[in-house]
Scaffold this motif. Sequence first.
Motif, PDB file in Angstrom:
ATOM      1  N   UNK A 136       0.840  -1.195   0.000  1.00 55.30           N
ATOM      2  CA  UNK A 136       0.000   0.000   0.000  1.00 55.30           C
ATOM      3  C   UNK A 136       0.877   1.248   0.000  1.00 55.30           C
ATOM      4  N   UNK A 137       0.667   2.136  -0.980  1.00 54.46           N
ATOM      5  CA  UNK A 137       1.369   3.413  -1.065  1.00 54.46           C
ATOM      6  C   UNK A 137       0.424   4.516  -0.623  1.00 54.46           C
ATOM      7  N   UNK A 138       0.857   5.325   0.348  1.00 54.68           N
ATOM      8  CA  UNK A 138       0.007   6.389   0.873  1.00 54.68           C
ATOM      9  C   UNK A 138       0.755   7.709   0.770  1.00 54.68           C
ATOM     10  N   UNK A 139       0.279   8.595  -0.095  1.00 54.85           N
ATOM     11  CA  UNK A 139       0.883   9.917  -0.255  1.00 54.85           C
ATOM     12  C   UNK A 139      -0.121  10.798  -0.971  1.00 54.85           C
ATOM     13  N   UNK A 141       4.176   5.234   3.733  1.00 52.39           N
ATOM     14  CA  UNK A 141       3.197   6.276   4.029  1.00 52.39           C
ATOM     15  C   UNK A 141       3.860   7.615   4.316  1.00 52.39           C
ATOM     16  N   UNK A 142       3.378   8.650   3.622  1.00 50.69           N
ATOM     17  CA  UNK A 142       3.816  10.020   3.854  1.00 50.69           C
ATOM     18  C   UNK A 142       3.353  10.478   5.237  1.00 50.69           C
ATOM     19  N   UNK A 143       3.984  11.509   5.758  1.00 50.77           N
ATOM     20  CA  UNK A 143       3.582  12.042   7.059  1.00 50.77           C
ATOM     21  C   UNK A 143       2.580  13.183   6.893  1.00 50.77           C
ATOM     22  N   UNK A 144       2.951  14.240   6.184  1.00 53.00           N
ATOM     23  CA  UNK A 144       2.093  15.420   6.082  1.00 53.00           C
ATOM     24  C   UNK A 144       1.145  15.244   4.899  1.00 53.00           C
ATOM     25  N   UNK A 198      -3.404   5.010  -1.739  1.00 51.28           N
ATOM     26  CA  UNK A 198      -4.305   5.878  -0.981  1.00 51.28           C
ATOM     27  C   UNK A 198      -3.698   7.267  -0.970  1.00 51.28           C
ATOM     28  N   UNK A 199      -4.551   8.307  -0.964  1.00 52.97           N
ATOM     29  CA  UNK A 199      -4.032   9.669  -1.069  1.00 52.97           C
ATOM     30  C   UNK A 199      -4.149  10.482   0.215  1.00 52.97           C
ATOM     31  N   UNK A 200      -4.559   9.875   1.312  1.00 55.88           N
ATOM     32  CA  UNK A 200      -4.535  10.555   2.607  1.00 55.88           C
ATOM     33  C   UNK A 200      -4.635   9.524   3.713  1.00 55.88           C
ATOM     34  N   UNK A 201      -4.509   9.995   4.966  1.00 50.08           N
ATOM     35  CA  UNK A 201      -4.488   9.081   6.092  1.00 50.08           C
ATOM     36  C   UNK A 201      -5.789   8.341   6.316  1.00 50.08           C
ATOM     37  N   UNK A 202      -6.906   9.029   6.137  1.00 47.90           N
ATOM     38  CA  UNK A 202      -8.205   8.379   6.332  1.00 47.90           C
ATOM     39  C   UNK A 202      -8.400   7.234   5.344  1.00 47.90           C
ATOM     40  N   UNK A 203      -8.071   7.489   4.073  1.00 50.33           N
ATOM     41  CA  UNK A 203      -8.197   6.457   3.050  1.00 50.33           C
ATOM     42  C   UNK A 203      -7.248   5.304   3.337  1.00 50.33           C
ATOM     43  N   UNK A 204      -6.075   5.610   3.892  1.00 54.91           N
ATOM     44  CA  UNK A 204      -5.111   4.566   4.243  1.00 54.91           C
ATOM     45  C   UNK A 204      -5.671   3.641   5.309  1.00 54.91           C
ATOM     46  N   UNK A 248       0.624  13.175  -2.817  1.00 51.84           N
ATOM     47  CA  UNK A 248       1.245  13.556  -4.082  1.00 51.84           C
ATOM     48  C   UNK A 248       1.113  12.405  -5.074  1.00 51.84           C
ATOM     49  N   UNK A 249       0.343  12.630  -6.152  1.00 54.30           N
ATOM     50  CA  UNK A 249       0.214  11.610  -7.189  1.00 54.30           C
ATOM     51  C   UNK A 249       1.571  11.308  -7.821  1.00 54.30           C
ATOM     52  N   UNK A 250       2.422  12.323  -7.869  1.00 56.92           N
ATOM     53  CA  UNK A 250       3.747  12.137  -8.458  1.00 56.92           C
ATOM     54  C   UNK A 250       4.586  11.151  -7.644  1.00 56.92           C
ATOM     55  N   UNK A 251       4.562  11.299  -6.313  1.00 60.48           N
ATOM     56  CA  UNK A 251       5.330  10.396  -5.462  1.00 60.48           C
ATOM     57  C   UNK A 251       4.783   8.975  -5.569  1.00 60.48           C
ATOM     58  N   UNK A 252       3.460   8.825  -5.581  1.00 61.47           N
ATOM     59  CA  UNK A 252       2.878   7.483  -5.721  1.00 61.47           C
ATOM     60  C   UNK A 252       3.305   6.851  -7.046  1.00 61.47           C
ATOM     61  N   UNK A 253       3.291   7.650  -8.111  1.00 55.29           N
ATOM     62  CA  UNK A 253       3.701   7.156  -9.423  1.00 55.29           C
ATOM     63  C   UNK A 253       5.160   6.691  -9.405  1.00 55.29           C
TER      64      UNK A 253
END
Length: 314
Positions: free
Chosen positions: A198-201, A245-248, A225-231, A203-208
């Motif tokens: 699972x990739x959580x960020x 998973x990204x922090x901010x 996932x694109x935010x913490x809730x979705x994660x 930024x679509x660029x970072x996920x890509x």
Amino acid sequence: MSINTIYKVTLHPFINESIASLKSMTSLSGSAGETFLDKVEDFRFKGYAVCSNITGCLDGVIMMHHYPETAVAIGNSVCQNMFDEKYDYQEINEELSNALAEWGNTIVGRATDLLSRNNLKFDFSSPYFIHNFNDMEKYLEGVKEIVTVPISVEGVGRYYFNLLVRNVNFQTTNVEREQSTGISNPHTKPLPLESKVLLVDDSAMIRKALKRFLAGLGYNNVIEADDGLTAVEAVKNENPDFMFMDVVMTNMNGNEALKTIRAIGSEVPVVMLSSVTDKGLVDECQQIGVSGFIFKPIQADNGAEIIKNYLKIA
């Protein structure tokens, strides 16, 4: 209030980080020019800016300010270094906006973290973007001085750092750039190639980019996932074997999502990603339970190797 004081305390780490990030994220070289005062009444918007509000003992806005052609060139270079492909867009589009956002987030995250360590009693908002002069007018309200530093980019042009000052009340502190290093994964067993990652960020660029790095390593069962809730929902519904998973992020930051994931009983290995290198944040995530902490940026020339080093369990 002198230019020298403002430069040392506030602008210096932003300029250092932007020049360092130019080298690491675009392979371009930059150098800072002489600091000068802009006249508020003559200040003109050049076309594209990444901003962060400043509150506390310093009230104002820090702004990375680009001519459109400079923004396009830097955005293309960020993409090229991230994906190891030729990019030649002629105007800012969604992909270049994502690239410039990632570059700006990295600079602001690292610079504000460095400033926070000096207990200067002022805070920064998350970065945001301005695309036209009408948006700029409200940020000029109440501004008493504008301190400007030009940054020349070899073979490209220049951009500017502007400090829009409404009020200031702090003491001078000298700040220097620190080299940040990640927290390694202590485990030794490689993650099986069939595992679900699972990739959580936000930024679509970072996920890509991460998805490409993983595919190059043989990991193709990847969800996003694109935010913490979705994660958190993805952990509940998809039962991933591993997470980056990204922090901010919007809606819920990664450290809060990590707390929730552990609270619902999941022991999925999580490697955190962030341009924010605050030791307190890193310690918090380690106490909650992470399998490593990667400090951005990561690029095409080292991304796969960095990711490989963190894909370990048990």
